[in-house]
Design an enzyme around this catalytic site. Structure first.
Site, short mmCIF file in Angstrom:
data_model
loop_
_atom_site.label_atom_id
_atom_site.label_comp_id
_atom_site.label_asym_id
_atom_site.label_seq_id
_atom_site.Cartn_x
_atom_site.Cartn_y
_atom_site.Cartn_z
N LYS A 195 34.91 -4.15 36.10
CA LYS A 195 34.41 -5.46 35.68
C LYS A 195 33.02 -5.65 36.27
O LYS A 195 32.84 -5.58 37.49
CB LYS A 195 35.36 -6.55 36.16
CG LYS A 195 34.86 -7.96 35.88
CD LYS A 195 35.91 -8.99 36.18
CE LYS A 195 35.38 -10.39 35.95
NZ LYS A 195 36.41 -11.41 36.19
N LYS A 255 35.08 -4.37 31.19
CA LYS A 255 34.65 -5.71 30.83
C LYS A 255 33.23 -5.96 31.32
O LYS A 255 32.97 -5.66 32.49
CB LYS A 255 35.62 -6.71 31.48
CG LYS A 255 35.26 -8.15 31.29
CD LYS A 255 36.20 -9.00 32.09
CE LYS A 255 35.73 -10.44 31.97
NZ LYS A 255 36.44 -11.31 32.86
C1 PBG Z 1 37.93 -14.71 36.24
C2 PBG Z 1 37.50 -14.29 34.89
C3 PBG Z 1 36.24 -14.39 34.26
C4 PBG Z 1 36.41 -13.93 32.96
C5 PBG Z 1 37.73 -13.52 32.84
N1 PBG Z 1 38.38 -13.73 34.05
C6 PBG Z 1 34.98 -15.00 34.73
C7 PBG Z 1 34.25 -14.44 35.86
O1 PBG Z 1 34.53 -13.35 36.38
O2 PBG Z 1 33.35 -15.15 36.31
C8 PBG Z 1 35.35 -13.90 31.89
C9 PBG Z 1 35.86 -13.86 30.50
C10 PBG Z 1 34.85 -14.19 29.46
O3 PBG Z 1 33.64 -14.38 29.71
O4 PBG Z 1 35.27 -14.28 28.29
N2 PBG Z 1 37.53 -13.98 37.30
#
Ligand code: PBG
Length: 333
Positions: A195, A255
């Site tokens: 991520k 992601k």
């Molecule tokens: C929580 C999380 C996030 C997303 C999914 N789970 C936000 C982040 O890491 O700040 C983002 C999903 C999206 O932008 O569609 N940690």
């Protein structure tokens, strides 16, 4: 001499010919639809930052789940917005938390719809970070313990898959151990393994009320870069995925999706487990805003995007377009 023996255009001469030779098709089976659950009653309220998506309360989620299942979508991914936040995110593992209640509602209404739950503290902490803070830093191991409690409470509510999205080191191991010790042998872990610290999460943070507090401006905690990955690092992404697999992840996720197709491609060649790609809120809104401005065809851009993510090697695509795409697949005209 290739030409005129070889004319590549022969295989493009009609829609039937193109369908016959097509290498990649996105199926409704590949899709996961994200849902946002907030505390309250009777809520179904449009989310401003995410065109076509809604905030639901636990008591209104069953109807939506039925609609998603009727479209043939196999799974939903739940995010929770608690009414009260605190430094540790206590609501995250409460038996009566919004996600726990919503899981029960959905499993009662449509038992066959898979329920995936996001496991992360950022929506539950008052400071907006994905873990607990000690001496101005994220406390990695203390956070893992809380995430394991959260994942366990989701499993107890009936979740089929838990999806840690925090990027702490070792959290998959903590979660796997907690699940095994409590006899949840069949609850799968889909880890947000690679991520990235991405600007494309903007609309989501608005929707989930989960941005880091502005009080951190100018400090190392102003953003999530001490735990989410640097967008420039591909080798580290593969190392992250390998560790999560070793710790007990069943499905690994990359992601965002579109700006990281190379990571999806490399991961799908290297690892023998399903690869999920999260096409995030910013990717979704880029298409929607451009379509709203009359600059591109919403459905064509949506399908092209999903096809590209599948072609790169994703088995599973998490997308806010899931319902739209499923409808389009049922009725292409
Ligand atoms: C929580 C999380 C996030 C997303 C999914 N789970 C936000 C982040 O890491 O700040 C983002 C999903 C999206 O932008 O569609 N940690």
């Amino acid at each position: 001499m290739a030409f005129p023996k070889i004319r590549m255009r022969r295989l493009r001469s009609s829609e039937s010919m193109r369908r016959l030779v097509r290498e990649t098709t996105v199926a409704v089976d590949d899709l996961v639809y994200p849902l946002f659950i907030r505390e309250g009653e009777g809520i179904k309220k449009p989310i401003k930052s995410l065109t076509g998506c809604f905030h639901f309360s636990p008591d209104t989620i069953a109807a939506e789940a039925r609609e998603v299942a009727a479209l043939g979508i196999p799974a939903v991914l739940l995010f929770g917005l608690p009414a009260k936040k605190d430094p540790k995110g206590l609501q995250a593992w409460s038996e009566t938390g919004v996600v726990q209640l919503a899981v029960k509602e959905i499993k009662n209404a449509v038992p066959n719809l898979l329920v995936v739950t996001d496991v992360c503290l950022c929506e539950y902490t008052d400071h907006g970070h994905c873990g607990v803070i000690k001496n101005g830093k994220l406390d990695n191991d203390a956070t893992c313990e809380l995430l394991a409690k959260m994942a366990l409470s989701h499993a107890q509510a009936g979740a089929d898959i838990v999806a840690p999205s925090d990027m702490m080191d070792g959290r998959v191991r903590y979660i796997r151990e907690a699940l095994e010790q409590n006899n949840f042998h069949d609850v799968a872990i889909m880890s947000y393994a690679a991520k990235f610290a991405s600007a494309f999460y903007g609309p989501f943070r608005d929707a989930a009320e989960s941005a880091p507090s502005p009080d951190f401006a100018g400090t190392a905690l102003a953003d999530r870069k001490t735990y989410q990955m640097d967008p420039a690092d591909a080798r580290q992404a593969l190392a992250e995925i390998a560790l999560d697999v070793e710790e007990g992840a069943d499905i690994v996720m990359v992601k965002p999706a579109l700006p990281y197709l190379d990571i999806i491609y490399r991961a799908s060649h290297r690892f023998d487990c399903p690869i999920a790609a999260y096409s995030v809120s910013g990717e979704y809104m880029m298409v929607n805003c451009a379509a709203d401005a009359g600059l591109l065809d919403r459905h064509a851009a949506m399908l092209e995007t999903l096809t590209a993510i599948k072609r790169a090697g994703a088995d599973i695509i998490i997308t806010y377009f899931a319902k739209n795409a499923a409808k389009k697949m049922q009725n292409p005209k």
